[in-house]
Motif scaffolding. Structure first.
Motif, PDB file in Angstrom:
ATOM      1  N   MET A   1       0.832  -1.029   0.098  1.00  0.00           N
ATOM      2  CA  MET A   1      -0.096  -0.153   0.143  1.00  0.00           C
ATOM      3  C   MET A   1       0.817   1.268   0.011  1.00  0.00           C
ATOM      4  O   MET A   1       2.245   1.074   0.304  1.00  0.00           O
ATOM      5  N   ALA A   2       0.319   2.117  -0.343  1.00  0.00           N
ATOM      6  CA  ALA A   2       1.049   3.483  -0.459  1.00  0.00           C
ATOM      7  C   ALA A   2       1.703   3.943   0.814  1.00  0.00           C
ATOM      8  O   ALA A   2       1.550   3.527   1.595  1.00  0.00           O
ATOM      9  N   THR A   3       2.588   4.717   0.613  1.00  0.00           N
ATOM     10  CA  THR A   3       3.328   4.979   1.839  1.00  0.00           C
ATOM     11  C   THR A   3       2.762   6.541   2.536  1.00  0.00           C
ATOM     12  O   THR A   3       2.270   7.251   1.825  1.00  0.00           O
ATOM     13  N   ALA A   4       2.413   6.335   3.399  1.00  0.00           N
ATOM     14  CA  ALA A   4       1.773   7.432   4.392  1.00  0.00           C
ATOM     15  C   ALA A   4       2.507   8.652   4.582  1.00  0.00           C
ATOM     16  O   ALA A   4       3.670   8.618   5.244  1.00  0.00           O
ATOM     17  N   ASN A   5       2.227   9.754   3.869  1.00  0.00           N
ATOM     18  CA  ASN A   5       2.771  11.079   3.971  1.00  0.00           C
ATOM     19  C   ASN A   5       1.814  12.073   3.894  1.00  0.00           C
ATOM     20  O   ASN A   5       0.802  11.926   3.331  1.00  0.00           O
ATOM     21  N   LEU A   6       2.195  13.277   4.480  1.00  0.00           N
ATOM     22  CA  LEU A   6       1.438  14.515   4.227  1.00  0.00           C
ATOM     23  C   LEU A   6       1.195  14.814   3.000  1.00  0.00           C
ATOM     24  O   LEU A   6       0.020  15.315   2.534  1.00  0.00           O
ATOM     25  N   LYS A   7       1.933  14.956   2.128  1.00  0.00           N
ATOM     26  CA  LYS A   7       1.927  15.224   0.598  1.00  0.00           C
ATOM     27  C   LYS A   7       0.666  14.351   0.005  1.00  0.00           C
ATOM     28  O   LYS A   7      -0.365  14.868  -0.602  1.00  0.00           O
ATOM     29  N   LEU A   8       0.527  12.933   0.169  1.00  0.00           N
ATOM     30  CA  LEU A   8      -0.307  12.046  -0.410  1.00  0.00           C
ATOM     31  C   LEU A   8      -1.774  12.359   0.291  1.00  0.00           C
ATOM     32  O   LEU A   8      -2.544  12.440  -0.307  1.00  0.00           O
ATOM     33  N   ILE A   9      -1.740  12.546   1.709  1.00  0.00           N
ATOM     34  CA  ILE A   9      -2.877  12.578   2.375  1.00  0.00           C
ATOM     35  C   ILE A   9      -3.554  14.167   1.790  1.00  0.00           C
ATOM     36  O   ILE A   9      -4.638  14.060   1.619  1.00  0.00           O
ATOM     37  N   LYS A  10      -3.028  15.169   1.788  1.00  0.00           N
ATOM     38  CA  LYS A  10      -3.503  16.412   1.175  1.00  0.00           C
ATOM     39  C   LYS A  10      -3.917  16.170  -0.133  1.00  0.00           C
ATOM     40  O   LYS A  10      -4.834  16.533  -0.387  1.00  0.00           O
ATOM     41  N   PHE A 126     -16.229   7.617  -1.598  1.00  0.00           N
ATOM     42  CA  PHE A 126     -16.228   6.820  -0.240  1.00  0.00           C
ATOM     43  C   PHE A 126     -15.056   5.821  -0.184  1.00  0.00           C
ATOM     44  O   PHE A 126     -14.420   5.901   0.711  1.00  0.00           O
ATOM     45  N   TYR A 127     -14.416   5.139  -1.140  1.00  0.00           N
ATOM     46  CA  TYR A 127     -13.249   4.570  -1.415  1.00  0.00           C
ATOM     47  C   TYR A 127     -12.368   5.463  -1.024  1.00  0.00           C
ATOM     48  O   TYR A 127     -11.252   4.858  -0.095  1.00  0.00           O
ATOM     49  N   MET A 128     -12.016   6.675  -1.564  1.00  0.00           N
ATOM     50  CA  MET A 128     -10.797   7.560  -1.266  1.00  0.00           C
ATOM     51  C   MET A 128     -10.823   7.812   0.167  1.00  0.00           C
ATOM     52  O   MET A 128     -10.005   7.988   1.140  1.00  0.00           O
ATOM     53  N   GLU A 129     -12.349   8.184   0.847  1.00  0.00           N
ATOM     54  CA  GLU A 129     -12.222   8.383   2.337  1.00  0.00           C
ATOM     55  C   GLU A 129     -11.598   7.433   2.945  1.00  0.00           C
ATOM     56  O   GLU A 129     -11.031   7.636   4.002  1.00  0.00           O
ATOM     57  N   VAL A 130     -12.023   6.188   2.916  1.00  0.00           N
ATOM     58  CA  VAL A 130     -11.549   5.148   3.385  1.00  0.00           C
ATOM     59  C   VAL A 130     -10.095   5.070   3.313  1.00  0.00           C
ATOM     60  O   VAL A 130      -9.279   4.784   4.296  1.00  0.00           O
ATOM     61  N   TRP A 131      -9.769   5.088   1.982  1.00  0.00           N
ATOM     62  CA  TRP A 131      -8.036   5.221   2.026  1.00  0.00           C
ATOM     63  C   TRP A 131      -7.279   6.195   2.517  1.00  0.00           C
ATOM     64  O   TRP A 131      -6.410   5.708   3.354  1.00  0.00           O
ATOM     65  N   VAL A 132      -7.622   7.303   2.767  1.00  0.00           N
ATOM     66  CA  VAL A 132      -7.029   8.603   3.237  1.00  0.00           C
ATOM     67  C   VAL A 132      -7.241   8.309   4.642  1.00  0.00           C
ATOM     68  O   VAL A 132      -6.259   8.610   5.623  1.00  0.00           O
ATOM     69  N   ASN A 133      -8.251   7.599   5.297  1.00  0.00           N
ATOM     70  CA  ASN A 133      -8.368   7.380   6.681  1.00  0.00           C
ATOM     71  C   ASN A 133      -7.240   6.477   7.123  1.00  0.00           C
ATOM     72  O   ASN A 133      -6.580   6.444   7.944  1.00  0.00           O
ATOM     73  N   ILE A 134      -7.169   5.277   6.213  1.00  0.00           N
ATOM     74  CA  ILE A 134      -6.212   4.334   6.514  1.00  0.00           C
ATOM     75  C   ILE A 134      -4.703   4.976   6.558  1.00  0.00           C
ATOM     76  O   ILE A 134      -3.734   4.794   7.330  1.00  0.00           O
ATOM     77  N   LEU A 135      -4.510   5.932   5.330  1.00  0.00           N
ATOM     78  CA  LEU A 135      -3.250   6.714   5.454  1.00  0.00           C
ATOM     79  C   LEU A 135      -2.883   7.487   6.691  1.00  0.00           C
ATOM     80  O   LEU A 135      -1.827   7.423   7.125  1.00  0.00           O
ATOM     81  N   GLU A 136      -3.715   8.224   7.062  1.00  0.00           N
ATOM     82  CA  GLU A 136      -3.813   9.005   8.198  1.00  0.00           C
ATOM     83  C   GLU A 136      -3.558   8.309   9.344  1.00  0.00           C
ATOM     84  O   GLU A 136      -2.520   8.850  10.050  1.00  0.00           O
ATOM     85  N   GLU A 137      -3.892   7.283   9.585  1.00  0.00           N
ATOM     86  CA  GLU A 137      -3.921   6.331  10.844  1.00  0.00           C
ATOM     87  C   GLU A 137      -2.448   5.627  10.898  1.00  0.00           C
ATOM     88  O   GLU A 137      -1.723   5.953  11.897  1.00  0.00           O
ATOM     89  N   LYS A 138      -2.075   5.475   9.480  1.00  0.00           N
ATOM     90  CA  LYS A 138      -0.533   4.913   9.464  1.00  0.00           C
ATOM     91  C   LYS A 138       0.183   6.015   9.624  1.00  0.00           C
ATOM     92  O   LYS A 138       1.495   5.829  10.486  1.00  0.00           O
ATOM     93  N   TRP A 139      -0.136   7.326   9.196  1.00  0.00           N
ATOM     94  CA  TRP A 139       1.052   8.318   9.434  1.00  0.00           C
ATOM     95  C   TRP A 139       0.871   8.756  11.056  1.00  0.00           C
ATOM     96  O   TRP A 139       2.223   8.873  11.392  1.00  0.00           O
ATOM     97  N   GLN A 141       0.623   6.655  13.552  1.00  0.00           N
ATOM     98  CA  GLN A 141       1.422   5.767  14.069  1.00  0.00           C
ATOM     99  C   GLN A 141       2.870   5.928  13.771  1.00  0.00           C
ATOM    100  O   GLN A 141       3.695   5.778  14.942  1.00  0.00           O
ATOM    101  N   GLN A 142       3.074   6.297  12.510  1.00  0.00           N
ATOM    102  CA  GLN A 142       4.554   6.733  12.366  1.00  0.00           C
ATOM    103  C   GLN A 142       5.095   7.717  13.128  1.00  0.00           C
ATOM    104  O   GLN A 142       6.256   7.669  13.480  1.00  0.00           O
ATOM    105  N   GLN A 143       4.312   8.649  13.441  1.00  0.00           N
ATOM    106  CA  GLN A 143       4.638   9.812  14.144  1.00  0.00           C
ATOM    107  C   GLN A 143       4.653   9.665  15.766  1.00  0.00           C
ATOM    108  O   GLN A 143       4.869  10.438  16.464  1.00  0.00           O
ATOM    109  N   ASN A 144       4.061   8.059  16.259  1.00  0.00           N
ATOM    110  CA  ASN A 144       3.846   8.145  17.500  1.00  0.00           C
ATOM    111  C   ASN A 144       2.821   8.812  18.197  1.00  0.00           C
ATOM    112  O   ASN A 144       2.833   9.385  19.431  1.00  0.00           O
ATOM    113  N   ILE A 145       1.831   9.468  17.216  1.00  0.00           N
ATOM    114  CA  ILE A 145       0.787  10.022  17.775  1.00  0.00           C
ATOM    115  C   ILE A 145      -0.330   9.098  18.212  1.00  0.00           C
ATOM    116  O   ILE A 145      -0.626   8.513  17.247  1.00  0.00           O
TER     117      ILE A 145
END
Length: 165
Positions: A1-10, A126-139, A141-145
């Protein structure tokens, strides 16, 4: 899956907002389909530019991804390069066009998952909303937030531009 990062989330959030607010959506148009709308946001090319670039070769997004060559010099390969640089994979793009990512689908209610239509704007949103939520959660976690989902939603509502800039 995509690398979670702020540019992609945005980029996902921007694409979702534009689609919700009337952006052109046409599944058979290389610049206005699922991948095309996200590509517009990431590359800043217009839907017409992306479509024109794609027409220099044959096929839909899936065919373009199969034929992708990072050294071809073709404009469509430059579009794909920018999508990959944003953190997506070729597989992510193929799944986005058909709404088939196992990681995204498993996060959806079964009733919605079984009725997704790849060429219906509301289903793409809807699909993109679910996907971006996954990316945000991963990001996060990576930031230990460690925030619960309600805190995350409130965080984005109140700080969207500051966080994603």
């Amino acid at each position: 899956m995509a690398t979670a990062n702020l540019k992609l989330i945005k980029a996902f959030r921007g694409t979702i907002d534009k689609l919700k607010n009337g952006a052109t959506y046409q599944w058979g148009h290389m610049g206005a389909c699922n991948c095309g709308n996200l590509a517009q946001e990431i590359t800043q090319y217009t839907k017409g530019d992306i479509h024109r670039y794609a027409m220099e070769r044959h096929g839909d997004w899936n065919d373009q991804l199969i034929d992708y060559c990072p050294t071809s010099g073709l404009p469509m390969d430059e579009v794909i390069d920018q999508l990959l640089s944003a953190g997506l994979t070729l597989s992510d793009l193929a799944h986005l066009e058909k709404l088939t990512s196992p990681e995204v689908l498993k996060e959806m209610p079964l009733s919605k998952r079984n009725n997704l239509r790849k060429n219906v704007k509301e289903d793409v949103i809807f699909y993109m909303e679910v996907w971006v939520n996954i990316l945000e959660e991963k990001w996060m976690q990576q930031q230990n937030i460690n925030l619960n989902i309600n805190e995350i939603k409130m965080f984005h509502k109140n700080n969207d531009e500051a966080v994603l800039a």
